[in-house]
Write a protein that holds these residues in place. Structure first.
Motif, PDB file in Angstrom:
ATOM      1  N   HIS A   5       0.834  -1.196   0.000  1.00  0.00           N
ATOM      2  CA  HIS A   5       0.000   0.000   0.000  1.00  0.00           C
ATOM      3  C   HIS A   5       0.872   1.251   0.000  1.00  0.00           C
ATOM      4  O   HIS A   5       1.823   1.363   0.771  1.00  0.00           O
ATOM      5  CB  HIS A   5      -0.928   0.023   1.221  1.00  0.00           C
ATOM      6  CG  HIS A   5      -1.819  -1.177   1.297  1.00  0.00           C
ATOM      7  ND1 HIS A   5      -2.823  -1.406   0.407  1.00  0.00           N
ATOM      8  CD2 HIS A   5      -1.830  -2.208   2.156  1.00  0.00           C
ATOM      9  CE1 HIS A   5      -3.443  -2.526   0.716  1.00  0.00           C
ATOM     10  NE2 HIS A   5      -2.841  -3.043   1.780  1.00  0.00           N
ATOM     11  N   THR A   6       0.517   2.200  -0.838  1.00  0.00           N
ATOM     12  CA  THR A   6       1.285   3.441  -0.944  1.00  0.00           C
ATOM     13  C   THR A   6       1.277   4.212   0.370  1.00  0.00           C
ATOM     14  O   THR A   6       2.301   4.761   0.778  1.00  0.00           O
ATOM     15  CB  THR A   6       0.727   4.320  -2.078  1.00  0.00           C
ATOM     16  OG1 THR A   6       0.751   3.572  -3.288  1.00  0.00           O
ATOM     17  CG2 THR A   6       1.539   5.586  -2.246  1.00  0.00           C
ATOM     18  N   GLY A   7       0.142   4.235   1.054  1.00  0.00           N
ATOM     19  CA  GLY A   7       0.041   4.958   2.324  1.00  0.00           C
ATOM     20  C   GLY A   7       0.981   4.401   3.383  1.00  0.00           C
ATOM     21  O   GLY A   7       1.600   5.161   4.133  1.00  0.00           O
ATOM     22  N   SER A  43       6.146   4.624   6.353  1.00  0.00           N
ATOM     23  CA  SER A  43       7.458   4.078   6.691  1.00  0.00           C
ATOM     24  C   SER A  43       8.570   5.088   6.389  1.00  0.00           C
ATOM     25  O   SER A  43       9.545   5.179   7.137  1.00  0.00           O
ATOM     26  CB  SER A  43       7.713   2.772   5.952  1.00  0.00           C
ATOM     27  OG  SER A  43       7.832   2.984   4.569  1.00  0.00           O
ATOM     28  N   LEU A  44       8.417   5.879   5.317  1.00  0.00           N
ATOM     29  CA  LEU A  44       9.400   6.922   5.023  1.00  0.00           C
ATOM     30  C   LEU A  44       9.401   7.991   6.107  1.00  0.00           C
ATOM     31  O   LEU A  44      10.469   8.461   6.535  1.00  0.00           O
ATOM     32  CB  LEU A  44       9.128   7.550   3.659  1.00  0.00           C
ATOM     33  CG  LEU A  44       9.293   6.654   2.436  1.00  0.00           C
ATOM     34  CD1 LEU A  44       8.984   7.439   1.165  1.00  0.00           C
ATOM     35  CD2 LEU A  44      10.670   6.047   2.380  1.00  0.00           C
ATOM     36  N   MET A  71      20.185   2.141   9.952  1.00  0.00           N
ATOM     37  CA  MET A  71      21.109   1.406   9.088  1.00  0.00           C
ATOM     38  C   MET A  71      20.410   0.193   8.470  1.00  0.00           C
ATOM     39  O   MET A  71      20.536  -0.050   7.264  1.00  0.00           O
ATOM     40  CB  MET A  71      22.322   0.942   9.885  1.00  0.00           C
ATOM     41  CG  MET A  71      23.283   0.099   9.071  1.00  0.00           C
ATOM     42  SD  MET A  71      24.469  -0.808  10.073  1.00  0.00           S
ATOM     43  CE  MET A  71      23.412  -1.910  10.979  1.00  0.00           C
ATOM     44  N   LEU A  72      19.652  -0.533   9.262  1.00  0.00           N
ATOM     45  CA  LEU A  72      18.941  -1.695   8.733  1.00  0.00           C
ATOM     46  C   LEU A  72      17.879  -1.289   7.719  1.00  0.00           C
ATOM     47  O   LEU A  72      17.663  -1.977   6.723  1.00  0.00           O
ATOM     48  CB  LEU A  72      18.311  -2.486   9.877  1.00  0.00           C
ATOM     49  CG  LEU A  72      19.293  -3.236  10.758  1.00  0.00           C
ATOM     50  CD1 LEU A  72      18.562  -3.841  11.960  1.00  0.00           C
ATOM     51  CD2 LEU A  72      20.008  -4.322   9.971  1.00  0.00           C
ATOM     52  N   ALA A  73      17.202  -0.176   7.954  1.00  0.00           N
ATOM     53  CA  ALA A  73      16.192   0.301   6.999  1.00  0.00           C
ATOM     54  C   ALA A  73      16.854   0.680   5.677  1.00  0.00           C
ATOM     55  O   ALA A  73      16.342   0.348   4.603  1.00  0.00           O
ATOM     56  CB  ALA A  73      15.436   1.495   7.580  1.00  0.00           C
ATOM     57  N   VAL A  74      17.995   1.339   5.741  1.00  0.00           N
ATOM     58  CA  VAL A  74      18.698   1.725   4.520  1.00  0.00           C
ATOM     59  C   VAL A  74      19.199   0.486   3.780  1.00  0.00           C
ATOM     60  O   VAL A  74      19.270   0.468   2.551  1.00  0.00           O
ATOM     61  CB  VAL A  74      19.849   2.704   4.837  1.00  0.00           C
ATOM     62  CG1 VAL A  74      20.762   2.919   3.647  1.00  0.00           C
ATOM     63  CG2 VAL A  74      19.281   4.036   5.307  1.00  0.00           C
ATOM     64  N   ALA A 110      14.997   9.472   2.733  1.00  0.00           N
ATOM     65  CA  ALA A 110      14.338   9.859   3.984  1.00  0.00           C
ATOM     66  C   ALA A 110      15.330   9.869   5.141  1.00  0.00           C
ATOM     67  O   ALA A 110      15.306  10.769   5.990  1.00  0.00           O
ATOM     68  CB  ALA A 110      13.175   8.913   4.284  1.00  0.00           C
ATOM     69  N   ALA A 111      16.234   8.891   5.175  1.00  0.00           N
ATOM     70  CA  ALA A 111      17.233   8.834   6.253  1.00  0.00           C
ATOM     71  C   ALA A 111      18.212  10.004   6.145  1.00  0.00           C
ATOM     72  O   ALA A 111      18.518  10.662   7.153  1.00  0.00           O
ATOM     73  CB  ALA A 111      17.988   7.503   6.201  1.00  0.00           C
ATOM     74  N   ILE A 112      18.692  10.278   4.951  1.00  0.00           N
ATOM     75  CA  ILE A 112      19.624  11.386   4.758  1.00  0.00           C
ATOM     76  C   ILE A 112      18.951  12.720   5.082  1.00  0.00           C
ATOM     77  O   ILE A 112      19.533  13.586   5.740  1.00  0.00           O
ATOM     78  CB  ILE A 112      20.178  11.387   3.313  1.00  0.00           C
ATOM     79  CG1 ILE A 112      20.995  10.126   3.057  1.00  0.00           C
ATOM     80  CG2 ILE A 112      20.994  12.635   3.023  1.00  0.00           C
ATOM     81  CD1 ILE A 112      22.188   9.960   3.971  1.00  0.00           C
TER      82      ILE A 112
END
Length: 156
Positions: A52-54, A59-60, A108-111, A121-123
């Motif tokens: 799902h886009t939402g 998550s971002l 780090m794990l998400a990236v 989003a992290a940067i």
């Protein structure tokens, strides 16, 4: 001992692994090893954010807020250095350091999902967090210019 097994474990080639995994009811997931664009990502937890886009946008935002928080914790001035309650101050600094490092590892794990949106989003979270907490633009009043944080700088 059979050359194809080790302690009773079948060391079958990957072509047999697909049929074995299918027999157990598990799907074989392909993990990206290069950056890609798209909302169908697997970030941190199995099935999250899904298709799902939402949920992908959520998550971002979550990754952005974690990165922003790491910068906030890295430049926090929570402990009072008054010479009293040294143990309480030490415990509080230890807890702040633990939270900061835990968030940094989650980022780090998400990236490592190799999703370009998560990376951006992290940067962006780190950049805006540094701008707000690290540059002193939003600080009112006098601060000790020699001390920017209660916690030591993060290093790898």
């Amino acid at each position: 001992m059979d050359h194809g097994s080790m302690n009773g474990m079948n060391m079958a080639p990957s072509s047999n692994l697909n049929s074995t995994m299918g027999a157990m009811g598990h799907k074989k997931m392909m993990m990206h090893m290069t950056f890609y664009w798209g909302k169908n990502a697997l970030i941190l937890f199995n099935g999250w954010p899904g298709t799902h886009t939402g949920m992908y946008v959520l998550s971002l935002i979550f990754v952005f807020l974690m990165a922003f928080s790491v910068e906030g914790f890295s430049r926090s001035r929570f402990a009072k250095d008054n010479g009293r309650n040294v143990v309480v101050s030490g415990v509080m600094l230890t807890l702040l350091h633990t939270v900061r490092m835990g968030l940094a590892y989650l980022i780090m794990l998400a990236v490592m999902s190799f999703n370009a949106g998560v990376f951006i989003a992290a940067i962006a979270g780190h950049a805006i967090g540094f701008f707000v907490f690290g540059t002193g633009v939003f600080i009112k009043g006098s601060q000790d210019p020699g001390k920017t944080s209660d916690l030591p700088p993060m290093s790898c």
